[in-house]
Design an enzyme around this catalytic site. Structure first.
Site, PDB file in Angstrom:
ATOM      1  N   ALA A 157       0.769  -1.248   0.000  1.00 18.52           N
ATOM      2  CA  ALA A 157       0.000   0.000   0.000  1.00 18.52           C
ATOM      3  C   ALA A 157       0.801   1.300   0.000  1.00 18.52           C
ATOM      4  O   ALA A 157       0.316   2.314  -0.497  1.00 18.52           O
ATOM      5  CB  ALA A 157      -0.951   0.012   1.188  1.00 18.52           C
ATOM      6  N   ALA A 158       2.003   1.335   0.613  1.00 18.28           N
ATOM      7  CA  ALA A 158       2.694   2.627   0.773  1.00 18.28           C
ATOM      8  C   ALA A 158       3.139   3.172  -0.581  1.00 18.28           C
ATOM      9  O   ALA A 158       3.513   2.399  -1.449  1.00 18.28           O
ATOM     10  CB  ALA A 158       3.902   2.448   1.676  1.00 18.28           C
ATOM     11  N   PRO A 159       3.080   4.488  -0.774  1.00 13.20           N
ATOM     12  CA  PRO A 159       2.701   5.524   0.189  1.00 13.20           C
ATOM     13  C   PRO A 159       1.188   5.760   0.313  1.00 13.20           C
ATOM     14  O   PRO A 159       0.784   6.616   1.084  1.00 13.20           O
ATOM     15  CB  PRO A 159       3.393   6.771  -0.373  1.00 13.20           C
ATOM     16  CG  PRO A 159       3.408   6.541  -1.859  1.00 13.20           C
ATOM     17  CD  PRO A 159       3.589   5.050  -2.041  1.00 13.20           C
ATOM     18  N   GLY A 160       0.370   5.044  -0.445  1.00 14.46           N
ATOM     19  CA  GLY A 160      -1.070   5.171  -0.221  1.00 14.46           C
ATOM     20  C   GLY A 160      -1.847   5.780  -1.370  1.00 14.46           C
ATOM     21  O   GLY A 160      -3.021   6.108  -1.213  1.00 14.46           O
ATOM     22  N   LYS A 209      -3.034   4.378  -4.141  1.00 12.99           N
ATOM     23  CA  LYS A 209      -4.212   3.582  -4.496  1.00 12.99           C
ATOM     24  C   LYS A 209      -5.095   3.348  -3.282  1.00 12.99           C
ATOM     25  O   LYS A 209      -6.308   3.201  -3.418  1.00 12.99           O
ATOM     26  CB  LYS A 209      -3.779   2.284  -5.163  1.00 12.99           C
ATOM     27  CG  LYS A 209      -3.178   2.575  -6.526  1.00 12.99           C
ATOM     28  CD  LYS A 209      -2.624   1.391  -7.219  1.00 12.99           C
ATOM     29  CE  LYS A 209      -1.668   1.848  -8.302  1.00 12.99           C
ATOM     30  NZ  LYS A 209      -0.409   2.428  -7.764  1.00 12.99           N
ATOM     31  N   GLU A 265       1.568  -2.566   4.468  1.00 15.01           N
ATOM     32  CA  GLU A 265       2.881  -2.250   3.907  1.00 15.01           C
ATOM     33  C   GLU A 265       3.917  -3.038   4.694  1.00 15.01           C
ATOM     34  O   GLU A 265       4.030  -2.885   5.903  1.00 15.01           O
ATOM     35  CB  GLU A 265       3.157  -0.740   4.001  1.00 15.01           C
ATOM     36  CG  GLU A 265       4.573  -0.352   3.661  1.00 15.01           C
ATOM     37  CD  GLU A 265       5.067  -0.869   2.306  1.00 15.01           C
ATOM     38  OE1 GLU A 265       4.363  -0.758   1.302  1.00 15.01           O
ATOM     39  OE2 GLU A 265       6.193  -1.412   2.264  1.00 15.01           O
ATOM     40  N   ASP A 302      -0.533  -4.224  -5.768  1.00 19.26           N
ATOM     41  CA  ASP A 302       0.215  -3.274  -6.598  1.00 19.26           C
ATOM     42  C   ASP A 302       1.692  -3.563  -6.312  1.00 19.26           C
ATOM     43  O   ASP A 302       2.303  -2.932  -5.463  1.00 19.26           O
ATOM     44  CB  ASP A 302      -0.175  -1.846  -6.188  1.00 19.26           C
ATOM     45  CG  ASP A 302       0.434  -0.793  -7.095  1.00 19.26           C
ATOM     46  OD1 ASP A 302       0.592  -1.073  -8.296  1.00 19.26           O
ATOM     47  OD2 ASP A 302       0.761   0.294  -6.595  1.00 19.26           O
ATOM     48  N   CYS A 322       4.145  -1.102 -12.342  1.00 15.78           N
ATOM     49  CA  CYS A 322       4.436   0.070 -13.178  1.00 15.78           C
ATOM     50  C   CYS A 322       5.585  -0.300 -14.113  1.00 15.78           C
ATOM     51  O   CYS A 322       6.602   0.369 -14.168  1.00 15.78           O
ATOM     52  CB  CYS A 322       4.734   1.301 -12.331  1.00 15.78           C
ATOM     53  SG  CYS A 322       6.053   1.056 -11.154  1.00 15.78           S
TER      54      CYS A 322
HETATM   55  N1  SAM Z   1       0.268   0.992  -4.000  1.00 17.92           N
HETATM   56  C1  SAM Z   1       1.201   2.061  -3.719  1.00 17.92           C
HETATM   57  C2  SAM Z   1       0.596   3.375  -4.183  1.00 17.92           C
HETATM   58  O1  SAM Z   1      -0.278   3.380  -5.040  1.00 17.92           O
HETATM   59  O2  SAM Z   1       0.982   4.425  -3.602  1.00 17.92           O
HETATM   60  C3  SAM Z   1       2.551   1.808  -4.344  1.00 17.92           C
HETATM   61  C4  SAM Z   1       3.095   0.454  -3.995  1.00 17.92           C
HETATM   62  S1  SAM Z   1       4.694   0.129  -4.600  1.00 17.92           S
HETATM   63  C5  SAM Z   1       4.453  -0.131  -6.290  1.00 17.92           C
HETATM   64  C6  SAM Z   1       4.990  -1.482  -3.994  1.00 17.92           C
HETATM   65  C7  SAM Z   1       5.031  -1.618  -2.497  1.00 17.92           C
HETATM   66  O3  SAM Z   1       5.285  -2.981  -2.161  1.00 17.92           O
HETATM   67  C8  SAM Z   1       6.132  -0.805  -1.831  1.00 17.92           C
HETATM   68  O4  SAM Z   1       5.597   0.011  -0.837  1.00 17.92           O
HETATM   69  C9  SAM Z   1       7.060  -1.870  -1.231  1.00 17.92           C
HETATM   70  O5  SAM Z   1       7.600  -1.467  -0.004  1.00 17.92           O
HETATM   71  C10 SAM Z   1       6.138  -3.055  -1.044  1.00 17.92           C
HETATM   72  N2  SAM Z   1       6.841  -4.344  -1.021  1.00 17.92           N
HETATM   73  C11 SAM Z   1       8.167  -4.595  -1.218  1.00 17.92           C
HETATM   74  N3  SAM Z   1       8.418  -5.915  -1.067  1.00 17.92           N
HETATM   75  C12 SAM Z   1       7.259  -6.515  -0.776  1.00 17.92           C
HETATM   76  C13 SAM Z   1       6.872  -7.849  -0.489  1.00 17.92           C
HETATM   77  N4  SAM Z   1       7.760  -8.840  -0.501  1.00 17.92           N
HETATM   78  N5  SAM Z   1       5.591  -8.079  -0.195  1.00 17.92           N
HETATM   79  C14 SAM Z   1       4.688  -7.077  -0.196  1.00 17.92           C
HETATM   80  N6  SAM Z   1       4.983  -5.808  -0.468  1.00 17.92           N
HETATM   81  C15 SAM Z   1       6.248  -5.518  -0.756  1.00 17.92           C
END
Ligand code: SAM
Length: 450
Positions: free
Chosen positions: A109-112, A114, A132, A176, A229
């Site tokens: 979810a981070a930074p949030g 979506k 997150e 995501d 992305c």
């Molecule tokens: N959904 C967010 C938004 O719209 O602002 C962006 C998410 S970003 C593409 C992917 C996220 O997955 C990051 O915050 C990252 O820290 C987290 N992440 C990294 N490794 C992960 C794992 N093994 N399992 C789940 N999440 C992970």
């Protein structure tokens, strides 16, 4: 832009004759776009440009304002978000299950971006869980969600593989996933240096692990949304196909009007910067065909707030809204408000997960005095019987800097400081003294123009 050779070769393969246009688009400025918060109407201090076709509250801006110096930004009136990723709205509007209340999980979810978007698409009786895994990124997620003000959100800091007690619980799971970030080359050129074929393979394998964990959590008939992305098929189409091959999920056909310029990348959609105004983005959705639902059940396992104290809260929370919550007391004295209609659903999440928040934390009691939390200030549910003081832009910025500001007419006591009637934070006024309760770590550090 100096693109890695193997990346370019792959994109030439995907795009054929139009590769030149794609490369040219990477040399242009990234479009700026915002998504307005429908729960916090305001008058923007900057002109809104064209609407983002696939998002009801999404708008392009012709210029990039200094968002930090706009109090409405701090009040959560809008979120600065790249336009392509707003397409999840189109998927939810057309394919969300009809179940109510909807239980929705944003697993990465981070930074949030979506998560706040999901919050705007849900009704106030639905439940949203935002996870997150990386601890250092939870702070910004929490900040953005508090500002957005959706009350039924639980923030979690766990590995997706530790959610197993919620098997079949969620009606919608958004994954995501962390990816190789090819679609971000224009917006964050540093991403180019991190690209390698090995990294693409590593990301694809990690995504499979996350997707397996995510898939388990989807309710029968529920929706799993997978997005990245990036452009390559190893992370996108191949993982999407792997999911339908190995698990009991069927792809959902997502139709988009031709004029949107979105490319069909079966079983998903691909956004390219030379065809849509936005960055590179891939999204696919799947419906769960299995019947398994084996989640932990029960009401929240935290004690209720004593009746007398709960009654005192009626002065703080809007009539109508006050009665729709039940109030609970955490070990540390924090009071949590949970929607009555969501007690069972919230109970399941609180029982199944350990490293998580407990719901909307509204404050705590010190003796008979209620000390309101910052989350309450931003929640939009503060009662009109609590003093509100609306500040003009410059004073609102001074409040947000934790510097002295001019107070319009007021009485003593707890005061909700607002800008355009949107809550910014609390102040306690005692005679000439104004105690500013804005959390220090949230204060604006940027210098104001004279
Ligand atoms: N959904 C967010 C938004 O719209 O602002 C962006 C998410 S970003 C593409 C992917 C996220 O997955 C990051 O915050 C990252 O820290 C987290 N992440 C990294 N490794 C992960 C794992 N093994 N399992 C789940 N999440 C992970």
């Amino acid at each position: 832009m100096n693109l890695p050779e193997k990346f370019s070769a792959n994109l030439k393969n995907i795009l054929g004759d139009t590769y030149g246009e794609f490369e040219k688009a990477l040399g242009t400025d990234s479009p700026v776009s915002v998504r307005l918060n429908p729960a916090k109407p305001f008058k923007p201090s900057f002109p809104l440009g064209d609407a983002v076709p696939w998002a009801s509250q999404g708008f392009y801006l012709e210029n990039r304002p200094v968002f930090t110096l706009d109090p409405a930004f701090h009040a959560g009136a809008y979120y600065v978000q790249e336009a392509s990723s707003m397409v999840i709205e189109h998927i939810l509007k057309n394919h969300a299950p009809a179940t109510r209340p909807l239980k929705v999980l944003d697993l990465c979810a981070a930074p949030g971006g979506k998560t706040t978007h999901l919050a705007s698409l849900l009704s106030e009786d639905d439940l949203l869980v935002a996870n997150e895994v990386i601890k250092s990124r939870v702070g910004i997620l929490k900040e953005n969600l508090l500002k957005w003000g959706f009350p039924n959100v639980i923030i979690v800091n766990q590995d997706p593989e530790t959610f197993a007690d919620l098997e079949g619980f969620f009606d919608i799971v958004l994954t995501d996933a962390p990816c190789s970030g090819e679609g971000m080359f224009r917006k964050t050129p540093e991403a180019v240096n991190e690209w390698s074929e090995e990294n693409v393979l590593m990301c694809a394998a990690r995504q499979k692990r996350i997707l397996s964990a995510a898939a388990m959590l989807v309710a029968p008939g529920g929706l799993l949304i997978y997005s990245t992305c990036t452009y390559n098929a190893t992370e996108n189409q191949e993982n999407a196909q792997w999911l339908t091959r190995t698990l009991d999920f069927e792809p959902v056909e997502i139709h988009t009007p031709e004029e949107w310029g979105v490319t069909n990348a079966h079983p998903g959609l691909q956004f390219f910067p030379h065809k849509t105004r936005g960055e590179g983005f891939y999204v696919a959705a799947f419906r769960n065909k299995s019947r398994d639902e084996r989640y932990v059940k029960g009401k929240p396992n935290i004690p209720r707030l004593p009746r007398k104290q709960a009654e005192l809260l009626s002065r703080w929370i809007r009539p109508g809204v006050y009665e729709s919550f039940e109030y609970f007391l955490k070990n540390d004295g924090g009071i949590v408000a949970i929607k009555q209609s969501l007690l069972n659903e919230t109970g399941s999440v609180l029982r199944a997960l350990q490293k998580r928040s407990s719901g909307l934390e509204i404050g705590h009691f010190k003796g008979n005095d209620f000390i309101p939390s910052h989350a309450l200030a931003l929640s939009g549910i503060v009662s009109g019987s609590v003093q509100h003081v609306d500040l003009p832009e410059r004073d609102a910025l001074l409040y947000l800097k934790k510097e002295p500001f001019a107070l319009p007419e007021h009485s003593n006591g707890w005061t909700l400081i607002t800008y355009q009637n949107l809550g910014l934070g609390w102040a306690k006024i005692i005679g000439d003294r104004v105690n500013n309760y804005l959390p220090t770590e949230w204060r604006i550090r940027m210098k104001l123009e004279e």
